[in-house]
Design an enzyme around this catalytic site. Sequence first.
Site, PDB file in Angstrom:
ATOM      1  N   GLU A 154      35.870  42.079  64.011  1.00  0.00           N
ATOM      2  CA  GLU A 154      36.299  41.103  63.274  1.00  0.00           C
ATOM      3  C   GLU A 154      36.932  41.130  61.818  1.00  0.00           C
ATOM      4  OE1 GLU A 154      32.085  38.912  63.822  1.00  0.00           O
ATOM      5  OE2 GLU A 154      32.104  40.398  62.399  1.00  0.00           O
ATOM      6  N   PRO A 155      38.481  41.574  62.339  1.00  0.00           N
ATOM      7  CA  PRO A 155      39.188  41.883  60.958  1.00  0.00           C
ATOM      8  C   PRO A 155      39.596  40.627  60.312  1.00  0.00           C
ATOM      9  CG  PRO A 155      40.438  42.181  63.107  1.00  0.00           C
ATOM     10  CD  PRO A 155      39.181  41.806  63.406  1.00  0.00           C
ATOM     11  N   ARG A 194      40.740  40.381  56.395  1.00  0.00           N
ATOM     12  CA  ARG A 194      41.673  40.753  55.224  1.00  0.00           C
ATOM     13  C   ARG A 194      42.810  42.089  55.801  1.00  0.00           C
ATOM     14  NH1 ARG A 194      39.645  42.346  50.204  1.00  0.00           N
ATOM     15  NH2 ARG A 194      37.464  42.374  51.275  1.00  0.00           N
ATOM     16  N   CYS A 201      40.504  27.046  31.769  1.00  0.00           N
ATOM     17  CA  CYS A 201      39.666  27.222  30.375  1.00  0.00           C
ATOM     18  C   CYS A 201      38.360  28.059  30.283  1.00  0.00           C
ATOM     19  CB  CYS A 201      39.140  25.884  29.840  1.00  0.00           C
ATOM     20  SG  CYS A 201      40.693  24.874  29.683  1.00  0.00           S
ATOM     21  N   GLU A 202      38.807  29.453  30.897  1.00  0.00           N
ATOM     22  CA  GLU A 202      37.754  30.241  31.083  1.00  0.00           C
ATOM     23  C   GLU A 202      38.381  31.551  30.717  1.00  0.00           C
ATOM     24  OE1 GLU A 202      34.768  30.313  32.782  1.00  0.00           O
ATOM     25  OE2 GLU A 202      34.840  28.192  33.268  1.00  0.00           O
TER      26      GLU A 202
HETATM   27  N1  LLP Z   1      32.478  40.058  59.570  1.00  0.00           N
HETATM   28  C1  LLP Z   1      31.578  39.902  58.890  1.00  0.00           C
HETATM   29  C2  LLP Z   1      30.290  39.634  59.355  1.00  0.00           C
HETATM   30  C3  LLP Z   1      31.983  39.646  57.610  1.00  0.00           C
HETATM   31  O1  LLP Z   1      30.894  39.205  56.428  1.00  0.00           O
HETATM   32  C4  LLP Z   1      33.195  39.735  56.988  1.00  0.00           C
HETATM   33  C5  LLP Z   1      33.517  39.318  55.649  1.00  0.00           C
HETATM   34  C6  LLP Z   1      34.366  40.052  57.974  1.00  0.00           C
HETATM   35  C7  LLP Z   1      34.039  40.141  59.306  1.00  0.00           C
HETATM   36  C8  LLP Z   1      35.690  40.091  57.440  1.00  0.00           C
HETATM   37  O2  LLP Z   1      35.751  41.204  56.802  1.00  0.00           O
HETATM   38  P1  LLP Z   1      37.328  41.826  56.479  1.00  0.00           P
HETATM   39  O3  LLP Z   1      37.742  42.344  57.575  1.00  0.00           O
HETATM   40  O4  LLP Z   1      38.288  40.725  55.934  1.00  0.00           O
HETATM   41  O5  LLP Z   1      36.873  42.919  55.227  1.00  0.00           O
HETATM   42  N2  LLP Z   1      35.735  37.590  49.280  1.00  0.00           N
HETATM   43  C9  LLP Z   1      35.687  38.868  49.228  1.00  0.00           C
HETATM   44  C10 LLP Z   1      35.312  39.451  50.714  1.00  0.00           C
HETATM   45  C11 LLP Z   1      34.333  38.694  51.226  1.00  0.00           C
HETATM   46  C12 LLP Z   1      34.116  39.394  52.685  1.00  0.00           C
HETATM   47  C13 LLP Z   1      33.028  38.748  53.489  1.00  0.00           C
HETATM   48  N3  LLP Z   1      32.873  39.252  54.749  1.00  0.00           N
HETATM   49  C14 LLP Z   1      37.146  39.422  48.771  1.00  0.00           C
HETATM   50  O6  LLP Z   1      37.970  38.861  48.355  1.00  0.00           O
HETATM   51  O7  LLP Z   1      37.347  40.756  48.652  1.00  0.00           O
END
Ligand code: LLP
Length: 413
Positions: free
Chosen positions: A275-276, A278, A342-343
């Site tokens: 589940e990519p 980012r 404003c932070e």
């Molecule tokens: N699967 C699950 C169960 C997750 O909790 C997440 C991300 C993903 C897949 C996707 O992960 P990725 O491939 O994007 O790393 N807002 C934070 C990241 C929070 C990620 C939450 N879960 C940031 O900006 O770094």
Amino acid sequence: MRMDAMPDAFLRYERGSLTLDGVALQSIALAAGTPAYVYSQRQILAQLGRLRAAFAPLAPAFHYSLKANANGHLVRLLVEAGCGCDAVSAGEVFMALRAGCAPERIVFAGVGKTAAEIREALARGVGWINIENADELDRVNRLAGESGRRARVALRLNPALQADTHRHIATGHEGAKFGIPLPEARALLARRDRYANLEIAGLHIHIGSQLGRPDESAAAARIALEVAAEFGLGHLNLGGGFPVAYEESAAVPVEDFAGALLPVLAGQGVGVAFEPGRYLVAEAGVLLAEVQYVKRGGRTVVLDAGMTDLIRPALYGARHPIWPLRQAEAGPEPVQVVGPICESTDVLHPGAALPALEPGDYVAVGVAGAYGMSMVSTYNGRPRPVEALVDGDRWRVIRRRETFEDLVRLETI
Ligand code: LLP
């Protein structure tokens, strides 16, 4: 100049002007205004291609994690390229379906699914529901019975592994709110025939985001594989977490993750999914902003974009590269780049290497395609930014800038 920090040649200076896929970002800033998110379609598809190539021997399914960036145009692009979707709320299920994802290719995950959300997901016929605790297993079983459907579910394991990442985005450690501890998961699986309306067919594991160590991912996969073999489960969803390079953290290449995971998973006879989020969209996106003021003798630059538009620096101490749209040598002193909110935590970069800037100049904040727009807020009465997509040598708006009317539209009179 920070050319070295640029993720790829899709972002480069041409005749002194920063371009994305050959399109001058300044022309988009002038036409669409700022703050503006701009994404490269080509770069998103290139990332998907690289991920697919790395894991080719497993032929895994890829479920795009909508939380990274749920713009329907981007979701549709990835769905048309063959991705399923990872949705963590009924709202994201709705957005995935609207972008053309087949319901059976949607995984509905999330720590606190309400009964209403589960009913909705069942009615829509989502492919998988990931279960995070024993109560939820009971709830989904009961609601599936009421809806006259059998639900296919995966148990999300908490492997009690501390992933090497920022503490705010680690999810697999003991005591985390995510997943089911292994002994409890085994106990639930041992009596799975009690859940008449469920097909417990797989396991889910996700130890964190922006992961730093392939060996930890391999350890998590080994644990999942062991439990799957014990109970004859045919599907492993190994989550997301593939990293990209920010200034504060380099990225382990995705090929290294494949190198660690392939020997564990190949030939095991289980279907694998990832589940990519980012990895697919982060590098492809920039946030354009206009310099409003320069103060402290050039050491502080105030932009028209701030933490409401990109919260990652304020929330995680993330360091996104910042590039001027007009090419020039960086000055000797690092520049504090701040937003208008404003932070005091509204600092996009505490010390960026930038040339002398003047009001009216533009900058691009890099690696902003993931968890940028999806985490925007309207705090301080700020309409959400416009989003644009560069497709080949053309670009178009894929979400218009919010208006002041949008800010108050939902208030009841
Ligand atoms: N699967 C699950 C169960 C997750 O909790 C997440 C991300 C993903 C897949 C996707 O992960 P990725 O491939 O994007 O790393 N807002 C934070 C990241 C929070 C990620 C939450 N879960 C940031 O900006 O770094």
